[in-house]
Design a protein around this motif. Structure first.
Motif, mmCIF file in Angstrom:
data_model
loop_
_atom_site.group_PDB
_atom_site.id
_atom_site.type_symbol
_atom_site.label_atom_id
_atom_site.label_comp_id
_atom_site.label_asym_id
_atom_site.label_seq_id
_atom_site.Cartn_x
_atom_site.Cartn_y
_atom_site.Cartn_z
ATOM 1 N N MET A 1 45.685 -11.710 24.841
ATOM 2 C CA MET A 1 45.941 -13.506 24.853
ATOM 3 C C MET A 1 46.160 -12.797 23.087
ATOM 4 S SD MET A 1 42.150 -13.894 23.877
ATOM 5 C CE MET A 1 41.719 -13.555 25.633
ATOM 6 N N TRP A 2 46.875 -14.240 23.038
ATOM 7 C CA TRP A 2 47.208 -14.560 21.072
ATOM 8 C C TRP A 2 45.761 -15.214 20.341
ATOM 9 C CZ3 TRP A 2 52.083 -13.276 19.655
ATOM 10 C CH2 TRP A 2 52.605 -13.073 20.837
ATOM 11 N N SER B 1 42.477 -17.856 28.368
ATOM 12 C CA SER B 1 43.428 -17.015 29.321
ATOM 13 C C SER B 1 42.240 -15.809 28.951
ATOM 14 C CB SER B 1 44.561 -16.430 27.836
ATOM 15 O OG SER B 1 43.772 -16.045 26.661
ATOM 16 N N TRP B 2 41.110 -15.217 29.346
ATOM 17 C CA TRP B 2 39.881 -14.586 29.568
ATOM 18 C C TRP B 2 40.031 -14.786 31.082
ATOM 19 C CZ3 TRP B 2 39.003 -10.104 28.707
ATOM 20 C CH2 TRP B 2 37.644 -9.190 27.865
ATOM 21 N N GLN C 1 37.812 -18.582 25.635
ATOM 22 C CA GLN C 1 38.949 -18.368 25.805
ATOM 23 C C GLN C 1 39.876 -18.761 27.160
ATOM 24 O OE1 GLN C 1 40.014 -18.716 22.738
ATOM 25 N NE2 GLN C 1 37.694 -18.035 22.367
ATOM 26 N N TYR D 1 44.041 -6.445 28.517
ATOM 27 C CA TYR D 1 43.879 -7.970 28.764
ATOM 28 C C TYR D 1 44.157 -9.142 27.201
ATOM 29 C CZ TYR D 1 40.878 -7.157 33.471
ATOM 30 O OH TYR D 1 40.195 -6.857 33.686
#
Ligand code: ATP
Length: 667
Positions: free
Chosen positions: A230-231, A176-177, A174, A228
């Motif tokens: 994220m979507w 965003s990770w 991912q 953390y």
């Protein structure tokens, strides 16, 4: 009874007349307290069943009167107060009636007593007040938590579980990770051959050292316990890596927590399946290897590339027998259930070392898509219960592998040996002498019955396939080999001519078919007798350039044994390889050398197939000689202890063994 009451009354009066002031006088600052406790004693004496006692009034501290009255009237309706009681005698003005009121009166007196203390009363108020506040706080938090939780779904992934790897692998994909601002730099691959999370740009570094080293990866830090976000499928998701210390030695165990803002489990299910699918896809060409850890759990230690079944060359039919039987077994769960037979299958592969026992097991695992769980019977600390626990926690469909199953119960001169200081005779070619093995002391706490129970006891897992290997078939206990534990026994012999030929053929056959086709034209022109040495890397090139000046003296050339690895092997046509393979097989004696030895020999001629064929005969001779020397050395070692004085314990045993042998042998 009345007598006693009178006595008590006298006693009471006597004490009351002394009063708190007396206490003050006698005991200093503790006077009032002492006075109170004296009163308590008196109360104890005064309270009698159906003998009402009225005490006289005494002087009291003004603050305590009202409290005593209040508490008494609240707690005990039977207690009457005249309102003029002295403070230190909370119940002294009370009239107690009826035997059942004794304890209540006592308790009331105690409470009244406690409340009569100014400071104590304040403490109690504080405690009650604090308790109420804390309770309210807890209630509020639990309500808040319940409300919040009802909108979230949180999943926890334990580091030791495969699902953790799946999720970490998925997360690493991912974008965003990778944008986390508090990162841990890691080279972990989560059981995969490919690095899960690459530092961007690293894959472009194509020099050898960059490719060979472990890949760098970003991991959001676990030490801070930061969340953390994220979507996922338009749902907000919060991820936390939590580290907790476990055990005495500072080991840390990690848990991954994923909270999704949703009330439906559907989203979590989708996430889990997606993560698992991605991981499985990445792992498609490898098999997962698990080993047991000291806590008797299973740990994923590696993923190995699958090995094709064709690359294992066995006697005709052996490979098919093993694969077909295992496949058929996995599809027969209902058949076993209908007959009440435990759904388990055991294979015992025995025979010469280096004959392909382990290799075929890992190929079968790859072919059937099963993970391999290695049960190391010689693991330190493994005892019967630990083994039973291990076997019972195997997953339903898997391969359990027990290598050298004899090693747990027998001391071997070959396989369990530590290398002793005694070396065999030096080889003619200057190679270091082979170390002569000594028996290793057995440290196993495993018993045969423990093993038998683990294999088919009540705790044994259903659905697993067990593969056991051994080089000493005859040393195994018959109970271990019986059907139900080991259903199929397959012997792996030393290499036959047929195997030698096939091994040679598959070894030199060009793997790149198109390249081979390209070469076909050239080869055809050269004729079948062409050596196929069109590679600039073959060693004949070295001979052809022998006339070139070589200034380095031979003695200064690097000293090593074996053949250096070259990148380019000659490309031969199938026909050529087949012809060479035939000639090679002629030079190899039937059932004298192991397949591993043959493979080792061919590796030394990796890019020189013609030389391999030519050198095969000499190599066989040298192998025979080496074997003979080894046998002689072993024989010499066996004989040697007889000449050693019997004073040392080791020699005593050896002499005893020799003597016994002599006795048994016919003269
Ligand atoms: N029949 C075979 N076909 C192809 N390669 C083989 C065969 N037998 C052994 N080898 C090669 O020899 C090496 C050792 O093989 P393997 O470990 O499977 O033997 P093993 O019988 O399990 O030996 P051990 O009893 O010592 O454990 C491997 O690299 C394997 O490629």
């Amino acid at each position: 009874m009345p007598k006693r009451s009178t006595r008590n009354r006298h006693l009471k009066r006597r004490i009351i007349h002394r009063g708190p002031e007396d206490g003050m006088t006698d005991k200093g600052s503790l006077g009032p307290i002492a006075g109170h406790f004296r009163n308590w004693e008196v109360n104890e004496l005064v309270v009698m069943p159906s003998a009402p006692i009225t005490t006289g009034a005494s002087r009291a501290e003004p603050h305590s009167i009202g409290d005593s009255k209040q508490v008494l009237s609240t707690l005990n309706g039977n207690v009457a107060s005249n309102g003029t009681a002295d403070s230190g005698f909370g119940s002294s003005n009370s009239t107690v009636a009826g035997g059942g009121t004794t304890s209540i009166t006592d308790f009331s007196s105690l409470v009244a007593l406690l409340f009569s203390f100014g400071a104590l009363r304040d403490w109690l108020k504080l405690i009650v007040f604090g308790g109420v506040i804390e309770t309210l706080r807890r209630v509020a938090f639990s309500m808040y938590y319940k409300i919040i939780v009802s909108f979230w779904i949180t999943a926890h992934f334990d580091e030791n579980d495969s699902s953790y790897d799946w999720m970490m692998f998925w997360l690493s994909k991912q974008p965003s990770w990778a944008l986390a601002r508090d990162v841990e730099i890691s080279t972990r691959t989560f059981g995969l051959n490919t690095s899960a999370i690459m530092v961007p740009g690293e894959e472009e570094g194509n020099n050898l050292s960059m490719l060979a080293s472990r890949k760098l990866a970003y991991l959001p830090s676990a030490t801070t316990g930061m969340a953390y976000s994220m979507w996922y499928h338009r749902r907000y998701m919060s991820i936390t890596r939590v580290q907790a210390q476990t055990g005495f030695y500072g080991q840390k165990e990690e848990t991954l927590q994923i909270s999704i803002l949703t009330r439906s489990h559907r989203v979590l299910n989708e996430l889990l399946l997606e993560a698992k699918k991605e991981y499985m896809a990445a792992e498609e060409h490898s098999i997962s290897i698990f080993v047991s850890d000291v806590n008797n759990g299973w740990r994923h230690v590696a993923s190995k590339p699958k090995r094709s079944l064709n690359s294992i060359i066995l006697d005709p039919g052996v490979s098919d027998l093993l694969v077909d039987d295992a496949r058929d077994f996995l599809e027969s769960k209902a058949w076993y259930a209908a007959r009440g037979i435990p759904f388990r299958r055991g294979y015992l592969l025995y025979g010469a070392p280096g004959s392909g026992k382990t290799s075929i097991i890992s190929s079968i695992a790859g072919d059937l898509g099963l993970d391999v769980y290695i049960v190391s019977l010689s693991r330190a600390g493994l005892d019967d219960s630990a083994l039973s626990e291990l076997i019972s926690t195997l997953p339903e469909k898997c391969i359990a592998l027990m290598e050298d199953i004899d090693a747990a119960f027998t001391q071997s001169l070959n396989r369990d040996a530590v290398q002793g200081p005694v070396n065999g005779p030096a080889a003619d070619d200057g190679r270091p002498p082979p170390p002569v093995a000594r028996p290793a002391p057995s440290t196993s706490r495993l018993s045969l019955s423990g093993l038998l129970n683990a294999l088919d006891g009540v705790a044994a897992q259903e659905g697993r396939i067990l593969y056991a290997t051994t080089n000493k078939y005859t040393a195994l206990d018959p109970a271990l080999c019986r059907p139900g534990r080991m259903d199929i026994h397959v012997e792996f012999k030393l290499a036959s001519k047929y195997q030698a030929q096939k091994l040679f053929y598959s070894f030199y056959l060009p793997s790149d078919e198109s390249a081979a086709a390209d070469d076909d034209e050239k080869e055809r022109d050269k004729g079948d007798d062409d050596s196929g040495y069109n590679s600039s890397a073959n060693t004949d090139d070295a001979e052809s350039t022998a006339s070139e000046p070589d200034t380095a003296p031979a003695s200064e050339k690097p000293a090593f044994f074996g053949t250096s690895h070259r990148q380019h092997a000659p490309k031969l046509r199938r026909k050529q390889v087949a012809k060479l393979a035939e000639r090679f097989a002629e030079a190899i004696p039937e059932r004298e050398l192991s397949m591993a030895a043959l493979q080792g020999f061919l590796m030394t001629y990796k890019i020189r197939p013609y030389q391999a064929v030519d050198a095969a005969k000499d190599w066989v001779e040298s192998e025979r000689e080496a074997r003979l020397k080894k046998q002689q050395a072993a024989q010499g070692q066996e004989d040697a202890p007889a000449s050693i004085p019997a004073s040392t314990p080791a020699s005593t045993d050896a002499v005893a063994a020799t003597t016994n042998e002599d006795e048994v042998k016919p003269s």
